[in-house]
Design a protein around this motif. Structure first.
Motif, PDB file in Angstrom:
ATOM      1  N   TYR A 153       0.666  -1.055   0.188  1.00 14.93           N
ATOM      2  CA  TYR A 153       0.041  -0.025  -0.014  1.00 14.93           C
ATOM      3  C   TYR A 153       0.904   1.219   0.335  1.00 14.93           C
ATOM      4  N   GLN A 157       2.115   3.702  -3.687  1.00 10.29           N
ATOM      5  CA  GLN A 157       2.333   5.204  -3.611  1.00 10.29           C
ATOM      6  C   GLN A 157       3.752   5.876  -3.967  1.00 10.29           C
ATOM      7  N   HIS A 177      -8.059  -2.928  -1.865  1.00  9.78           N
ATOM      8  CA  HIS A 177      -9.194  -2.362  -1.430  1.00  9.78           C
ATOM      9  C   HIS A 177      -9.466  -3.187  -0.194  1.00  9.78           C
ATOM     10  N   ALA A 278      -7.359   4.487   7.149  1.00 16.00           N
ATOM     11  CA  ALA A 278      -7.154   4.794   5.657  1.00 16.00           C
ATOM     12  C   ALA A 278      -6.860   3.630   5.003  1.00 16.00           C
ATOM     13  N   LEU A 279      -6.129   2.584   5.325  1.00 19.35           N
ATOM     14  CA  LEU A 279      -5.659   1.597   4.561  1.00 19.35           C
ATOM     15  C   LEU A 279      -6.966   0.772   4.174  1.00 19.35           C
ATOM     16  N   ARG A 281     -10.187   1.665   4.031  1.00 23.63           N
ATOM     17  CA  ARG A 281     -11.130   2.503   3.138  1.00 23.63           C
ATOM     18  C   ARG A 281     -10.767   2.785   1.759  1.00 23.63           C
ATOM     19  N   ASP A 282      -9.458   2.908   1.591  1.00 24.98           N
ATOM     20  CA  ASP A 282      -8.678   3.512   0.222  1.00 24.98           C
ATOM     21  C   ASP A 282      -8.994   2.450  -0.935  1.00 24.98           C
ATOM     22  N   ASP A 283      -9.731   2.668  -1.890  1.00 24.07           N
ATOM     23  CA  ASP A 283      -9.616   1.881  -3.094  1.00 24.07           C
ATOM     24  C   ASP A 283      -8.868   2.425  -4.200  1.00 24.07           C
ATOM     25  N   LEU A 284      -7.694   1.403  -4.177  1.00 24.77           N
ATOM     26  CA  LEU A 284      -6.500   2.388  -4.916  1.00 24.77           C
ATOM     27  C   LEU A 284      -7.004   2.432  -6.610  1.00 24.77           C
ATOM     28  N   LYS A 286      -9.277   3.094  -8.040  1.00 28.91           N
ATOM     29  CA  LYS A 286     -10.152   4.471  -8.297  1.00 28.91           C
ATOM     30  C   LYS A 286      -9.297   5.650  -8.433  1.00 28.91           C
ATOM     31  N   ARG A 287      -7.957   5.733  -7.797  1.00 26.34           N
ATOM     32  CA  ARG A 287      -7.131   6.893  -7.714  1.00 26.34           C
ATOM     33  C   ARG A 287      -5.605   6.604  -8.114  1.00 26.34           C
TER      34      ARG A 287
END
Length: 353
Positions: A153, A157, A177, A278-279, A281-284, A286-287
């Motif tokens: 994760y 990034q 996700h 944050a880990l 909920r984050d849908d990678l 999508k971003r």
């Protein structure tokens, strides 16, 4: 009464002395088949000022001229050098292997770390700074980045933020996700335990809700790891319990001091709350889908800690100069350690090492 207390003190003293004896804080040199130290090899404990705090790492290589591979451990806050000791990969034969312990974790834990610095932005900056230190030390224009679990994760990034520092990014047990993965894991395990006839575990899991709206229940967090490991879908296929597979192996690593071993557990407990929500909920997908460097995923077929199908779905929407998805049929969450020969062969071929 007094005799019993004295016995307790004696046993406790022997136990502490034993832990201190197996905790000299020395990293063994790399040796060949005859047990001779490999000429020119390195095997070091290193501390560097990163982001304003002292951070530690292990560096091992039979030849420091080899490509540098920076390993980002999981957790958050859980160093993985113990895994290399339990499941030797021999990866230092091909790469200059760097086991960095992130801010707030293990050798990089300290009580005076500002809580305000425990952000994903700072962790990304720390990783880039570690990469720059390694590039300068070993004279490399670029190094390789490998992230595992939480490290994947963080790592993906970093790969998006600083592609100029890296030859490639490898996501092992790549998170996509995590909350959705937890929901799928619960469904899988309820079905698996029902097929095994373990109705007691089925009842526990059914009473442990997980949802996109409400997240993870306390009951789920109590039963999750045990349930996964008993099915062989957790840390490794062979990890049957957290105690035997993770807790005890950490205490056996002689490269740590006793204080550092204690700090591994302090750091894990302290670090996790800063990043966990944050880990989850984050849908990678999508971003974060466009990358300017090669992307490789190493995923275990039996991984239900970071769902393998979600990793593949994320991989499919990624755009990169080169990308490859490797499914390890006999692995759960840790393919590099579970199938090291295959992982090393892929790394050598892919990265021309």
């Amino acid at each position: 009464m007094l005799t019993g207390f004295l016995v307790f003190l004696t046993v406790a003293g022997i136990g502490i002395a034993g832990l201190a004896w197996i905790s000299p804080g020395r990293l063994e040199p790399l040796r060949d088949e005859t047990w001779a130290i490999i000429p020119g090899s390195i095997s070091e404990r290193v501390f560097v000022d990163i982001g304003g705090i002292r951070q530690g790492m292990f560096i091992q290589s039979v030849d420091p001229a080899n490509p540098v591979l920076l390993f980002l451990h999981g957790g958050p806050g859980m160093p993985e050098f113990f895994m290399e000791q339990e499941f030797p990969t021999a990866i230092s034969q091909d790469f200059t292997m760097v086991w960095w312990e992130q801010r707030g974790a293990g050798m990089s834990f300290a009580t005076d770390i500002p809580p305000a610095s425990m952000t994903i932005e700072q962790m990304i900056a720390d990783t880039i700074e570690v990469a720059d230190y390694l590039r300068a030390r070993f004279g490399k224009e670029k190094i390789i980045l490998l992230g595992h679990s939480w490290g994947s994760y963080l790592g993906i990034q970093v790969a998006a933020e600083a592609p100029d520092r890296f030859l490639a990014y490898i996501g092992m047990a790549q998170i996509a996700h995590q909350l959705r993965s937890e929901i799928l894991a619960r469904d899988f395990m309820i079905d698996a335990y029902r097929k095994l006839g373990d109705e007691r575990m089925v009842r526990k899991l059914e009473a442990a809700p997980v949802s996109m709206k409400d997240g993870l229940s306390p009951a789920w967090m109590r039963h999750r790891d045990k349930a996964m490991h008993q099915l062989g879908v957790g840390n490794t296929r062979d990890t049957l319990s957290v105690v035997r597979g993770i807790f005890l192996p950490v205490w056996r690593v002689r490269a740590y001091t006793l204080r550092e071993k204690i700090n591994i557990w302090r750091g894990k407990l302290w670090s996790r709350p800063f990043f966990w929500d944050a880990l989850l909920r984050d849908d990678l997908a999508k971003r974060l889908t466009r990358f300017e460097l090669p992307i490789y995923f190493f995923v275990g077929h039996h991984d239900h800690t970071a769902n393998a199908e979600l990793s593949k779905a994320y991989f499919d929407v990624i755009e990169a100069p080169t990308k490859e998805f490797y499914l390890f049929e006999n692995s759960a969450h840790s393919p590099l350690f579970e199938e090291p020969k295959l992982a090393r062969a892929i790394l050598r071929e892919t990265l021309n090492a």
